[in-house]
Write a protein that holds these residues in place. Structure first.
Motif, mmCIF file in Angstrom:
data_model
loop_
_atom_site.group_PDB
_atom_site.id
_atom_site.type_symbol
_atom_site.label_atom_id
_atom_site.label_comp_id
_atom_site.label_asym_id
_atom_site.label_seq_id
_atom_site.Cartn_x
_atom_site.Cartn_y
_atom_site.Cartn_z
ATOM 1 N N MET A 1 87.303 10.331 55.759
ATOM 2 C CA MET A 1 85.859 8.968 55.601
ATOM 3 C C MET A 1 84.662 9.549 54.926
ATOM 4 N N ALA A 2 83.924 9.460 53.989
ATOM 5 C CA ALA A 2 82.514 10.253 53.676
ATOM 6 C C ALA A 2 81.782 9.583 54.551
ATOM 7 N N LEU A 3 80.875 9.997 55.192
ATOM 8 C CA LEU A 3 79.771 9.510 55.591
ATOM 9 C C LEU A 3 78.951 9.098 54.581
ATOM 10 N N SER A 4 78.209 7.640 54.387
ATOM 11 C CA SER A 4 77.140 7.039 54.243
ATOM 12 C C SER A 4 76.219 7.758 54.423
ATOM 13 N N TYR A 5 75.740 7.448 53.090
ATOM 14 C CA TYR A 5 74.153 7.779 52.357
ATOM 15 C C TYR A 5 73.214 7.962 53.853
ATOM 16 N N LYS A 6 73.273 7.091 54.790
ATOM 17 C CA LYS A 6 72.079 6.266 55.846
ATOM 18 C C LYS A 6 72.679 6.830 57.094
ATOM 19 N N ALA A 7 74.032 7.246 57.207
ATOM 20 C CA ALA A 7 74.869 7.893 58.186
ATOM 21 C C ALA A 7 74.475 9.503 58.002
ATOM 22 N N ARG A 8 74.345 9.604 57.280
ATOM 23 C CA ARG A 8 74.307 11.795 56.654
ATOM 24 C C ARG A 8 72.477 11.710 57.063
ATOM 25 N N ARG A 9 71.757 10.516 56.494
ATOM 26 C CA ARG A 9 70.277 11.319 57.572
ATOM 27 C C ARG A 9 70.409 11.406 58.462
ATOM 28 N N ARG A 10 71.213 10.471 58.852
ATOM 29 C CA ARG A 10 70.467 9.866 61.123
ATOM 30 C C ARG A 10 71.495 11.409 61.238
ATOM 31 N N TRP A 11 72.548 11.656 61.261
ATOM 32 C CA TRP A 11 73.048 13.157 61.200
ATOM 33 C C TRP A 11 72.419 14.436 61.281
ATOM 34 N N ALA A 12 71.967 14.328 60.228
ATOM 35 C CA ALA A 12 71.029 15.637 60.026
ATOM 36 C C ALA A 12 69.377 15.115 60.705
ATOM 37 N N LEU A 13 69.155 13.964 61.226
ATOM 38 C CA LEU A 13 67.894 14.234 62.020
ATOM 39 C C LEU A 13 67.887 14.267 62.922
ATOM 40 N N VAL A 14 69.286 13.942 63.430
ATOM 41 C CA VAL A 14 70.002 14.638 65.046
ATOM 42 C C VAL A 14 70.115 15.991 65.469
ATOM 43 N N ILE A 15 71.003 16.251 64.348
ATOM 44 C CA ILE A 15 71.575 17.890 64.666
ATOM 45 C C ILE A 15 70.215 19.089 64.101
ATOM 46 N N LEU A 16 69.351 18.031 63.291
ATOM 47 C CA LEU A 16 67.413 19.231 63.800
ATOM 48 C C LEU A 16 67.192 19.281 64.605
ATOM 49 N N LEU A 17 67.033 17.643 65.228
ATOM 50 C CA LEU A 17 66.064 17.525 66.190
ATOM 51 C C LEU A 17 66.431 18.152 67.608
ATOM 52 N N ILE A 18 67.800 18.163 67.430
ATOM 53 C CA ILE A 18 68.758 18.588 69.208
ATOM 54 C C ILE A 18 68.994 19.670 69.277
ATOM 55 N N GLY A 19 70.162 19.462 67.725
ATOM 56 C CA GLY A 19 71.682 20.947 67.819
ATOM 57 C C GLY A 19 70.482 21.712 67.336
ATOM 58 N N PHE A 57 77.624 22.607 59.335
ATOM 59 C CA PHE A 57 76.841 20.836 58.668
ATOM 60 C C PHE A 57 76.700 20.514 57.400
ATOM 61 N N LYS A 58 77.045 21.479 56.639
ATOM 62 C CA LYS A 58 76.478 21.276 54.883
ATOM 63 C C LYS A 58 76.915 20.156 54.514
ATOM 64 N N PHE A 59 77.828 19.467 54.571
ATOM 65 C CA PHE A 59 78.227 18.259 54.214
ATOM 66 C C PHE A 59 77.943 17.442 54.506
ATOM 67 N N VAL A 60 76.823 17.703 55.502
ATOM 68 C CA VAL A 60 75.866 16.799 56.503
ATOM 69 C C VAL A 60 75.216 16.582 55.456
ATOM 70 N N PHE A 61 74.243 17.405 55.457
ATOM 71 C CA PHE A 61 72.484 18.078 54.617
ATOM 72 C C PHE A 61 72.620 17.990 52.988
ATOM 73 N N LYS A 62 73.792 17.882 52.670
ATOM 74 C CA LYS A 62 73.782 18.201 50.764
ATOM 75 C C LYS A 62 73.128 16.328 50.277
ATOM 76 N N GLY A 63 72.080 16.295 49.368
ATOM 77 C CA GLY A 63 71.690 15.403 48.623
ATOM 78 C C GLY A 63 70.941 14.356 49.934
ATOM 79 N N GLN A 66 67.472 13.933 48.534
ATOM 80 C CA GLN A 66 67.465 12.807 46.793
ATOM 81 C C GLN A 66 67.128 11.414 47.542
ATOM 82 N N ALA A 67 66.718 10.227 46.687
ATOM 83 C CA ALA A 67 67.437 8.945 46.612
ATOM 84 C C ALA A 67 67.887 8.795 46.981
ATOM 85 N N ASP A 68 68.104 7.065 47.879
ATOM 86 C CA ASP A 68 69.915 6.735 48.328
ATOM 87 C C ASP A 68 70.264 6.490 47.173
#
Length: 73
Positions: A1-19, A57-63, A66-68
């Motif tokens: 299942m593909a992640l939504s744009y908002k979910a990818r943004r949140r996961w990208a933030l978690v990965i960058l700030l914690i991971g 994590f390439k799929f999380v950061f991709k796009g 960009q605008a939603d």
């Protein structure tokens, strides 16, 4: 299942700030436990580790920058 744009943004933030800081701490601690190599070898290892962390994590950061795409005008 593909992640939504908002979910990818949140996961990208978690990965960058914690991971990423945890990954940096782990990489530095592991390299400090072995005998210190020459500066060039150490630089190559850090550059390689700096690139390798993002590949899974390439799929999380991709796009994310960009605008939603789901938002209507």
């Amino acid at each position: 299942m593909a992640l939504s744009y908002k979910a990818r943004r949140r996961w990208a933030l978690v990965i960058l700030l914690i991971g990423l800081p945890l990954y940096i701490i782990l990489a530095v601690n592991i390299l400090n436990r072995i005998e210190r190599p020459s500066i060039f070898v150490e630089l190559l290892v850090y550059v390689a580790l700096g690139v390798i962390w993002a590949l899974p994590f390439k799929f999380v950061f991709k796009g994310v920058g960009q605008a939603d795409p789901d938002q209507r005008d």
